[in-house]
Design a protein around this motif. Structure first.
Motif, PDB file in Angstrom:
ATOM      1  N   GLN A  24      -7.348   0.963  13.136  1.00  0.00           N
ATOM      2  CA  GLN A  24      -7.753  -0.159  13.983  1.00  0.00           C
ATOM      3  C   GLN A  24      -8.357  -1.274  13.138  1.00  0.00           C
ATOM      4  O   GLN A  24      -8.148  -2.449  13.424  1.00  0.00           O
ATOM      5  CB  GLN A  24      -8.766   0.300  15.027  1.00  0.00           C
ATOM      6  CG  GLN A  24      -8.202   1.214  16.068  1.00  0.00           C
ATOM      7  CD  GLN A  24      -9.272   1.700  17.030  1.00  0.00           C
ATOM      8  OE1 GLN A  24     -10.429   1.296  16.976  1.00  0.00           O
ATOM      9  NE2 GLN A  24      -8.887   2.587  17.944  1.00  0.00           N
ATOM     10  N   PHE A  77      -6.999  -5.061  13.029  1.00  0.00           N
ATOM     11  CA  PHE A  77      -7.926  -6.145  13.347  1.00  0.00           C
ATOM     12  C   PHE A  77      -7.995  -7.141  12.188  1.00  0.00           C
ATOM     13  O   PHE A  77      -7.900  -8.351  12.383  1.00  0.00           O
ATOM     14  CB  PHE A  77      -9.313  -5.560  13.634  1.00  0.00           C
ATOM     15  CG  PHE A  77     -10.385  -6.588  13.869  1.00  0.00           C
ATOM     16  CD1 PHE A  77     -10.573  -7.124  15.127  1.00  0.00           C
ATOM     17  CD2 PHE A  77     -11.213  -7.006  12.831  1.00  0.00           C
ATOM     18  CE1 PHE A  77     -11.574  -8.074  15.349  1.00  0.00           C
ATOM     19  CE2 PHE A  77     -12.196  -7.951  13.038  1.00  0.00           C
ATOM     20  CZ  PHE A  77     -12.379  -8.485  14.304  1.00  0.00           C
ATOM     21  N   TRP A 112     -15.602  -6.189  12.608  1.00  0.00           N
ATOM     22  CA  TRP A 112     -14.837  -5.206  13.367  1.00  0.00           C
ATOM     23  C   TRP A 112     -15.723  -4.137  13.992  1.00  0.00           C
ATOM     24  O   TRP A 112     -15.494  -3.733  15.143  1.00  0.00           O
ATOM     25  CB  TRP A 112     -13.788  -4.542  12.473  1.00  0.00           C
ATOM     26  CG  TRP A 112     -13.108  -3.385  13.150  1.00  0.00           C
ATOM     27  CD1 TRP A 112     -12.130  -3.446  14.104  1.00  0.00           C
ATOM     28  CD2 TRP A 112     -13.396  -1.994  12.959  1.00  0.00           C
ATOM     29  NE1 TRP A 112     -11.786  -2.176  14.496  1.00  0.00           N
ATOM     30  CE2 TRP A 112     -12.547  -1.268  13.807  1.00  0.00           C
ATOM     31  CE3 TRP A 112     -14.284  -1.301  12.136  1.00  0.00           C
ATOM     32  CZ2 TRP A 112     -12.560   0.119  13.874  1.00  0.00           C
ATOM     33  CZ3 TRP A 112     -14.300   0.082  12.194  1.00  0.00           C
ATOM     34  CH2 TRP A 112     -13.449   0.778  13.054  1.00  0.00           C
ATOM     35  N   SER A 141     -15.309  -3.826  17.902  1.00  0.00           N
ATOM     36  CA  SER A 141     -14.676  -2.614  18.424  1.00  0.00           C
ATOM     37  C   SER A 141     -15.607  -1.818  19.341  1.00  0.00           C
ATOM     38  O   SER A 141     -15.210  -0.767  19.848  1.00  0.00           O
ATOM     39  CB  SER A 141     -14.220  -1.722  17.265  1.00  0.00           C
ATOM     40  OG  SER A 141     -15.344  -1.196  16.572  1.00  0.00           O
ATOM     41  N   SER A 170     -13.085 -14.436  16.070  1.00  0.00           N
ATOM     42  CA  SER A 170     -13.254 -13.069  16.573  1.00  0.00           C
ATOM     43  C   SER A 170     -13.865 -13.031  17.965  1.00  0.00           C
ATOM     44  O   SER A 170     -13.549 -12.136  18.759  1.00  0.00           O
ATOM     45  CB  SER A 170     -14.159 -12.274  15.629  1.00  0.00           C
ATOM     46  OG  SER A 170     -13.654 -12.279  14.328  1.00  0.00           O
TER      47      SER A 170
END
Length: 192
Positions: free
Chosen positions: A13, A17, A50, A54, A174
């Motif tokens: 992931q 990302f 991230w 996440s 983001s």
């Protein structure tokens, strides 16, 4: 013909990302500015964002330390030397044959990207907790800004507005619906 097959990497992931975020020209320029001007590790910057994006929240002190230590070793021993060679090969490489030099440059560039992917894989294995945090974009954005601030505080003596501006570009890509004025990292830039 590629030398490396990306299929050899397990799904990540963080990699997905990072590559999506880095595909923005503005983000790429901001990341490279922080890398070249301040010696920061782009992979660590993307990792800090991230983790929060996440739903894994704020990095613990141990997670941050492990990530920084792994990044320093990997960048200094693997990525950095490849980057140096790639940049060297951009110039004239006489007496070497130009066609061979161009092919070497391509192979080194692919190797550098492969090594970056390996670092991302290393970083993605540091945080093992599930994504259970808030789905609120503002909250995740604030957590990402906190992660970035801790990383920068450990790596550079004084965070200046040029650093904040570059990070803001990455952060806003983001967290487009989040307001940077509610973060300790970006408030000084916004208030100025």
């Amino acid at each position: 013909m590629a030398i490396y097959n990306s299929a050899s990497f397990p799904p990540s992931q963080l990699w997905d990302f990072a590559t999506k975020l880095y595909s923005s020209r503005e983000v790429e320029e901001a990341c490279l500015s922080l890398q070249d001007r301040r010696g920061l590790d782009v992979n660590l910057i993307l990792f800090c964002i991230w983790v929060a994006a996440s739903g894994r929240g704020i990095l613990t002190e141990d997670e941050m330390t492990i990530g920084i230590d792994a990044g320093i070793i990997w960048q200094s021993q693997v990525v950095g030397p490849l980057r140096h060679v790639r940049r060297f090969l951009k110039g004239p490489i006489a007496p070497a044959d130009g066609r061979l030099g161009a092919e070497l440059a391509r192979v080194v560039s692919e190797s550098e990207l492969y090594s970056e992917h390996m670092e991302i894989q290393i970083l993605s294995e540091i945080v093992v907790r599930p994504a259970t945090g808030s789905f609120d974009m503002q909250e995740r954005g604030q957590e990402a800004a906190t992660n970035l601030l801790v990383y920068l505080d450990r790596m550079i003596e004084d965070i200046d507005n040029e650093d904040r501006s570059a990070l803001l570009v990455i952060w806003q890509e983001s967290f487009p619906a989040a307001n940077p004025k509610y973060t300790d990292l970006f408030y000084p830039l916004i208030a100025a």
